[in-house]
Design an enzyme around this catalytic site. Structure first.
Site, PDB file in Angstrom:
ATOM      1  N   CYS A   1     -61.408 -11.575  37.114  1.00 39.88           N
ATOM      2  CA  CYS A   1     -61.965 -12.922  36.282  1.00 39.88           C
ATOM      3  C   CYS A   1     -62.605 -14.203  37.174  1.00 39.88           C
ATOM      4  CB  CYS A   1     -60.671 -13.346  35.256  1.00 39.88           C
ATOM      5  SG  CYS A   1     -60.352 -12.249  34.058  1.00 39.88           S
TER       6      CYS A   1
ATOM      7  N   HIS B   1     -63.035 -20.545  32.857  1.00 36.10           N
ATOM      8  CA  HIS B   1     -62.652 -18.841  32.239  1.00 36.10           C
ATOM      9  C   HIS B   1     -62.159 -18.970  31.078  1.00 36.10           C
ATOM     10  CE1 HIS B   1     -62.112 -14.792  32.262  1.00 36.10           C
ATOM     11  NE2 HIS B   1     -60.985 -15.048  32.347  1.00 36.10           N
TER      12      HIS B   1
ATOM     13  N   ASN C   1     -61.784 -12.838  26.041  1.00 39.58           N
ATOM     14  CA  ASN C   1     -61.905 -12.983  27.309  1.00 39.58           C
ATOM     15  C   ASN C   1     -62.867 -11.805  27.845  1.00 39.58           C
ATOM     16  OD1 ASN C   1     -61.390 -12.882  29.932  1.00 39.58           O
ATOM     17  ND2 ASN C   1     -59.231 -13.052  29.840  1.00 39.58           N
TER      18      ASN C   1
HETATM   19  N1  COA Z   1     -49.663  -9.651  18.110  1.00 41.53           N
HETATM   20  C1  COA Z   1     -48.396  -9.719  17.777  1.00 41.53           C
HETATM   21  N2  COA Z   1     -47.407 -10.035  18.533  1.00 41.53           N
HETATM   22  C2  COA Z   1     -47.429  -9.726  19.614  1.00 41.53           C
HETATM   23  C3  COA Z   1     -48.662  -9.324  20.053  1.00 41.53           C
HETATM   24  C4  COA Z   1     -49.764  -9.422  19.055  1.00 41.53           C
HETATM   25  N3  COA Z   1     -51.102  -9.044  19.754  1.00 41.53           N
HETATM   26  N4  COA Z   1     -48.524  -9.446  21.481  1.00 41.53           N
HETATM   27  C5  COA Z   1     -47.074  -9.739  21.869  1.00 41.53           C
HETATM   28  N5  COA Z   1     -46.559  -9.770  20.723  1.00 41.53           N
HETATM   29  C6  COA Z   1     -45.309 -10.337  20.497  1.00 41.53           C
HETATM   30  C7  COA Z   1     -44.524  -9.867  21.654  1.00 41.53           C
HETATM   31  O1  COA Z   1     -44.031  -8.538  21.334  1.00 41.53           O
HETATM   32  C8  COA Z   1     -43.182 -10.762  21.630  1.00 41.53           C
HETATM   33  O2  COA Z   1     -42.287 -10.427  20.874  1.00 41.53           O
HETATM   34  P1  COA Z   1     -40.680 -10.698  20.929  1.00 41.53           P
HETATM   35  O3  COA Z   1     -40.556 -12.219  21.072  1.00 41.53           O
HETATM   36  O4  COA Z   1     -40.208 -10.077  19.857  1.00 41.53           O
HETATM   37  O5  COA Z   1     -40.448  -9.924  21.891  1.00 41.53           O
HETATM   38  C9  COA Z   1     -43.830 -12.294  21.178  1.00 41.53           C
HETATM   39  O6  COA Z   1     -45.107 -11.537  20.360  1.00 41.53           O
HETATM   40  C10 COA Z   1     -44.283 -13.072  22.429  1.00 41.53           C
HETATM   41  O7  COA Z   1     -44.738 -12.313  23.400  1.00 41.53           O
HETATM   42  P2  COA Z   1     -45.266 -13.212  24.522  1.00 41.53           P
HETATM   43  O8  COA Z   1     -46.030 -12.222  25.433  1.00 41.53           O
HETATM   44  O9  COA Z   1     -44.185 -13.912  25.042  1.00 41.53           O
HETATM   45  O10 COA Z   1     -46.283 -14.327  23.971  1.00 41.53           O
HETATM   46  P3  COA Z   1     -46.916 -15.499  24.833  1.00 41.53           P
HETATM   47  O11 COA Z   1     -46.775 -16.638  23.997  1.00 41.53           O
HETATM   48  O12 COA Z   1     -46.630 -15.614  26.293  1.00 41.53           O
HETATM   49  O13 COA Z   1     -48.488 -15.276  24.693  1.00 41.53           O
HETATM   50  C11 COA Z   1     -50.490 -14.400  26.002  1.00 41.53           C
HETATM   51  C12 COA Z   1     -49.178 -14.020  25.194  1.00 41.53           C
HETATM   52  C13 COA Z   1     -51.035 -13.095  26.431  1.00 41.53           C
HETATM   53  C14 COA Z   1     -51.556 -14.803  24.867  1.00 41.53           C
HETATM   54  C15 COA Z   1     -50.055 -15.284  26.731  1.00 41.53           C
HETATM   55  O14 COA Z   1     -49.034 -15.001  27.755  1.00 41.53           O
HETATM   56  C16 COA Z   1     -51.324 -15.563  27.866  1.00 41.53           C
HETATM   57  O15 COA Z   1     -52.415 -16.085  27.635  1.00 41.53           O
HETATM   58  N6  COA Z   1     -51.251 -15.097  29.118  1.00 41.53           N
HETATM   59  C17 COA Z   1     -52.229 -15.521  30.122  1.00 41.53           C
HETATM   60  C18 COA Z   1     -53.673 -14.400  29.976  1.00 41.53           C
HETATM   61  C19 COA Z   1     -54.403 -15.000  31.231  1.00 41.53           C
HETATM   62  O16 COA Z   1     -54.587 -16.045  31.684  1.00 41.53           O
HETATM   63  N7  COA Z   1     -54.832 -13.800  31.720  1.00 41.53           N
HETATM   64  C20 COA Z   1     -55.565 -13.967  33.063  1.00 41.53           C
HETATM   65  C21 COA Z   1     -56.997 -14.140  33.171  1.00 41.53           C
HETATM   66  S1  COA Z   1     -57.619 -12.591  32.547  1.00 41.53           S
END
Ligand code: COA
Length: 334
Positions: free
Chosen positions: A113, A261, A291
């Site tokens: 990215c 980004h 993204n």
């Molecule tokens: N739909 C529904 N539920 C989902 C899901 C989806 N698409 N993806 C994950 N979940 C669930 C998980 O299983 C978890 O369930 P649990 O609590 O029962 O275990 C819950 O949602 C929370 O998941 P979590 O991964 O902790 O969520 P989060 O608040 O961290 O959000 C992201 C997830 C990916 C949106 C976030 O972590 C993020 O943006 N990370 C950085 C991404 C990034 O910057 N990438 C780098 C550049 S590419």
């Protein structure tokens, strides 16, 4: 007088096919509400069958060339940033070069990215050193064919989209024209390489890059520790942004436009709050494109130019964070 590196044209291309959060609900256990709340994404674009990464890159590149008033045969070099190459090898840039015509040197740059900002820095160096006069820099991703669209892959699959963005970087020796890529700062920390990665196909997988076991363990799909990546993104982005502005002796208040980004709207809001950047100085498009990794920043830049949000002489700050980990920032006098 020293040579400056001026961005003389921008271009973008997004495939026509719109995939909404509701569409993804049909494929996996997710909801429109979860995706919007956690990431800000409402929809993204996916290619149609028959569309290739180089087709997206070509469309963006031709628009950038037109904006710069150049023909493809006037280019001295092509740099293409991608993490979703058209083939294992050669790089997507070679397929793009063939489409644009000619035999200009070209190569792919892999910094995920942050790939566009790393590439912009390379182009800047080529131009400022006098080696090349006109460099095409493209960010191009086709994520849709590489995502795990089952419930197992939902944490990553909902975030990404396909698209391409491009800029032309030209040598500027006009003493009255201050347009320049003023500073770029790049960082990397490989100890986090597996926090966001696709393991296979890779030559580290023995005895073959492709095995049934890899398929069965879904090793060919991206894996991410989302919260861990999030925490690093919101720390590193403000750091590198400030570092780059300081290097250029530019104050946050002097910058007209901040383009981040597009990994997560919440990351960008957090970064903006930390730096006390007013919302009117920020543009996001993750809501409609998701993204697009290396393509996100050049797409934003091209949209900003198209909408009249960039005026010559303005200061523009670009900042990204991604797999690797890699992170970078650039400050440009437009
Ligand atoms: N739909 C529904 N539920 C989902 C899901 C989806 N698409 N993806 C994950 N979940 C669930 C998980 O299983 C978890 O369930 P649990 O609590 O029962 O275990 C819950 O949602 C929370 O998941 P979590 O991964 O902790 O969520 P989060 O608040 O961290 O959000 C992201 C997830 C990916 C949106 C976030 O972590 C993020 O943006 N990370 C950085 C991404 C990034 O910057 N990438 C780098 C550049 S590419």
């Amino acid at each position: 007088m020293s040579t400056r590196a001026k961005i003389t044209g921008t271009g973008m291309y997004l495939p026509d096919r719109v995939v909404t959060n509701k569409d993804l609900e049909e494929l996996m256990d997710t909801t429109d509400e979860w995706i919007r709340q956690r990431s800000g994404i409402v929809e993204r674009r996916y290619i149609e069958e028959g569309q290739l990464p180089a087709d997206l890159a070509e469309a963006a590149a031709r628009r950038a060339l037109e904006a710069a008033g150049l023909e493809a045969d006037q280019l001295d070099c092509i740099i293409l940033a991608t993490l979703s190459a058209q083939a294992e090898f050669p790089g997507t840039s070679f397929f793009l070069q063939e489409k644009l015509g000619g035999t200009v040197p070209c190569f792919d740059l892999r910094a995920q990215c942050s790939g566009f900002l790393f590439s912009l820095n390379v182009a800047r160096s080529f131009v400022v050193s006098g080696q090349y006069q006109r460099v095409l820099v493209v960010g191009c991703e086709v994520h849709s064919t590489g995502l795990d669209h089952s419930t197992e892959g939902r944490d990553v699959a909902v975030l990404f989209g396909d698209g391409a963005g491009a800029v032309i970087v030209e040598a500027n020796t006009d003493e009255t024209d201050r347009s320049d890529i003023l500073e770029v700062r790049m960082h990397a920390d490989g100890k986090y390489a597996t926090k966001l990665w696709v393991e296979s196909p890779g030559s580290g997988t023995f005895p073959k890059r492709w095995t049934q076991e890899i398929f069965d363990s879904r090793g060919h799909y991206p894996k991410m520790e989302g919260k861990f990546v999030f925490k690093h993104a919101v720390t590193r982005m403000p750091q590198v942004l400030r570092q780059t502005l300081d290097a250029a002796s530019v104050k946050i208040d002097d910058v007209s436009l901040f383009l981040f980004h597009q990994a997560n709207l919440r990351i960008n809001e957090y970064v903006a709050n930390q730096l006390e950047i007013p919302p009117e100085k920020i543009r996001n498009n993750i809501q409609t494109y998701g993204n697009c990794s290396a393509a996100s920043i050049p797409i934003l830049l091209s949209e900003a130019e198209r909408d009249g949000a960039l005026n010559r002489g303005d200061l523009v700050s670009l900042t990204g964070f991604g797999s690797g980990f890699s992170w970078a920032s650039a400050v440009i006098r437009w």
